[in-house]
Design an enzyme around this catalytic site. Structure first.
Site, PDB file in Angstrom:
ATOM      1  N   ARG A 243       0.841  -1.191   0.000  1.00  0.00           N
ATOM      2  CA  ARG A 243       0.000   0.000   0.000  1.00  0.00           C
ATOM      3  C   ARG A 243       0.882   1.249   0.000  1.00  0.00           C
ATOM      4  O   ARG A 243       2.051   1.210   0.377  1.00  0.00           O
ATOM      5  CB  ARG A 243      -0.920  -0.001   1.221  1.00  0.00           C
ATOM      6  N   LYS A 273      -1.995  -2.228   7.910  1.00  0.00           N
ATOM      7  CA  LYS A 273      -3.434  -2.100   8.151  1.00  0.00           C
ATOM      8  C   LYS A 273      -3.923  -3.132   9.160  1.00  0.00           C
ATOM      9  O   LYS A 273      -4.778  -2.842  10.000  1.00  0.00           O
ATOM     10  CB  LYS A 273      -4.195  -2.255   6.827  1.00  0.00           C
ATOM     11  N   HIS A 333      -2.896   2.371  -5.542  1.00  0.00           N
ATOM     12  CA  HIS A 333      -3.546   1.226  -4.904  1.00  0.00           C
ATOM     13  C   HIS A 333      -4.049   0.238  -5.951  1.00  0.00           C
ATOM     14  O   HIS A 333      -4.107  -0.970  -5.713  1.00  0.00           O
ATOM     15  CB  HIS A 333      -4.703   1.698  -4.023  1.00  0.00           C
ATOM     16  N   ARG A 336      -2.213  -3.028  -6.899  1.00  0.00           N
ATOM     17  CA  ARG A 336      -2.474  -4.266  -6.156  1.00  0.00           C
ATOM     18  C   ARG A 336      -3.549  -5.101  -6.872  1.00  0.00           C
ATOM     19  O   ARG A 336      -3.460  -6.327  -6.941  1.00  0.00           O
ATOM     20  CB  ARG A 336      -2.928  -3.929  -4.728  1.00  0.00           C
ATOM     21  N   HIS A 371      -3.581  -9.264   3.303  1.00  0.00           N
ATOM     22  CA  HIS A 371      -4.987  -9.302   3.668  1.00  0.00           C
ATOM     23  C   HIS A 371      -5.175 -10.166   4.904  1.00  0.00           C
ATOM     24  O   HIS A 371      -4.402 -11.088   5.158  1.00  0.00           O
ATOM     25  CB  HIS A 371      -5.835  -9.874   2.519  1.00  0.00           C
ATOM     26  N   TYR A 381      -4.758 -19.902  13.844  1.00  0.00           N
ATOM     27  CA  TYR A 381      -3.794 -21.002  13.826  1.00  0.00           C
ATOM     28  C   TYR A 381      -2.857 -20.957  12.620  1.00  0.00           C
ATOM     29  O   TYR A 381      -1.807 -21.603  12.636  1.00  0.00           O
ATOM     30  CB  TYR A 381      -4.542 -22.343  13.822  1.00  0.00           C
TER      31      TYR A 381
END
Length: 429
Positions: A243, A273, A333, A336, A371, A381
């Site tokens: 970003r 983020k 952006h 991406r 993400h 996990y």
């Protein structure tokens, strides 16, 4: 007849709530989940109202009767016991704010501290001014909707939904603790303003990348030195999928092994983020740009601004794209999205008879984009970084773009970016 201890203790739950009367308006409300809540029905100013005293057996029969008598004394003085909370319950008020504090303390240890603080700050800003001083049983669906409407009025539709969700979670906690009998947010479905259609960050089709890269490599709109810095910043953003904020504040110490076999960019959690450290494997082309930026920068920032000891302006890169003719067509952006589209479209032919499979696993792509894991249990996990396969994927992307090793630009196959694994094996052999 007054309620006895045995009747209260052994009252069985049923499919629907029911009441066990004690007298003077006081009754025990037995809930379908087995909780037993003390309530008092009374009239004030010609209107029927309801008081909530607490849950049995935490609040015993004698204590509930004392609260009933206190309420009756207030009524005799012309006061509404529902509005005289301090006199009714000086040691513990079951207002929305008090219950919210208990709810937040109960779950805070399981949350990331920064996220927990964001949740509480949102409640303080938008929810408590409207609902904080109300008793739990007084809060109605219209009360919650009025709070939501204030947030919607400033156009913050996502925040309004989060606020409503937070109120619902607090009421679910209160119901489990015997402090409430219903969740008013359950009746608001369909009442909130719909979200506007998501507008994705602008990006050109992959087929136009050669033209974009050709213009970018000759960008010279800011003078020689500044243009070179902007070109390198844009190319590194395109090569790493990060970003804008993550790149603008990059410092030299975050880059490792730039002359070795495994160059890496380690972005600290506070700049991400999702508030977790992000490891970015660097292609040969990206490492070359990083080395050049380190050598040319006069301070710690990889891409310094015009002001000493400050990073590049947040508008520098997007304005460069505007000057190149990509206003409303390509954003930083949006790089991406371009990269994600490319990675998800790559297929390989495998097996006999032949079948097509993804060349890059979706987990590698999502990790490279930093993400979050949508499945909270799996995310708790799954700590895999997939550094090795991501490194190969990022080198493939860099070679697709061309650049330091190959100035010929993207090579877009007539087969729609499909790679034949058998041909690749022959080349490798």
């Amino acid at each position: 007849m007054p309620l006895t201890e045995l009747e209260a203790k052994y009252a069985k739950r049923r499919d629907r709530p029911y009441k066990l009367a004690d007298g003077g308006g006081l009754f025990l409300s037995v809930q379908p989940n087995g909780s037993k809540l003390w309530r008092m029905k009374y009239r004030y100013d010609g209107k029927e109202k309801l008081l909530s005293f607490g849950a049995y057996p935490t609040l015993g029969i004698a204590a509930a009767r004392e609260k009933r008598d206190t309420a009756k004394a207030l009524l005799a003085d012309g006061k509404d016991p529902g509005r005289s909370r301090a006199e009714m319950n000086p040691e513990k008020g079951e207002t929305f704010l008090v219950v919210a504090e208990r709810w937040h303390a109960n779950r805070a240890s399981a949350l990331d501290p920064a996220h927990a603080q964001r949740v509480w700050s949102r409640l303080e800003r938008d929810v408590f001014p409207v609902l904080g001083s109300k008793l739990m049983h007084e809060i109605t669906p219209p009360d919650v909707l009025a709070m939501v409407r204030k947030i919607e009025a400033r156009g913050a539709l996502d925040i309004s939904r989060r606020a409503k969700q937070g109120v619902g979670q607090i009421f679910q906690f209160a119901i489990a603790c015997g402090l409430a009998s219903a969740d008013p947010t359950a009746h608001l479905r369909g009442a909130l303003k719909p979200r506007p259609r998501v507008k994705h960050m602008s990006r050109v089709p992959l087929a136009e990348l050669p033209t974009l890269l050709g213009k970018l490599r000759t960008y010279d709109k800011e003078g020689e030195r500044r243009s070179a810095t902007t070109r390198d910043a844009l190319m590194l953003a395109l090569l790493t999928w990060v970003r804008t904020k993550e790149l603008r504040f990059a410092v030299k110490s975050e880059f490792e092994d730039l002359d070795g076999r495994e160059p890496l960019w380690r972005i600290p959690a506070e700049r991400m983020k999702m508030v977790r450290e992000h490891l970015v494997p660097l292609s040969v082309q990206a490492a070359e740009i990083a080395k050049r930026a380190i050598a040319s920068s006069p301070n710690d920032f990889m891409f310094p601004g015009t002001t000493p000891e400050k990073p590049m302006s947040e508008n520098t890169m997007i304005y460069a794209l505007y000057r190149l003719g990509y206003h409303s067509r390509q954003t930083v952006h949006g790089f991406r999205g371009l990269a994600s589209t490319w990675a998800n479209e790559q297929l390989v032919e495998f097996g006999e008879p032949a079948m097509w499979i993804r060349k890059y696993h979706e987990d590698w792509v999502e990790m490279q984009l930093a993400h979050s894991e949508e499945d909270e249990v799996r995310g708790a996990y799954n700590a895999a970084e997939y550094i090795v396969p991501r490194r190969r994927m990022m080198q493939d992307w860099a070679d697709f773009l061309g650049g330091e090793r190959d100035a010929g630009g993207p090579k877009i196959s007539g087969r729609g970016n499909v790679v034949d694994i058998r041909s690749a094996r022959k080349r490798a052999a």
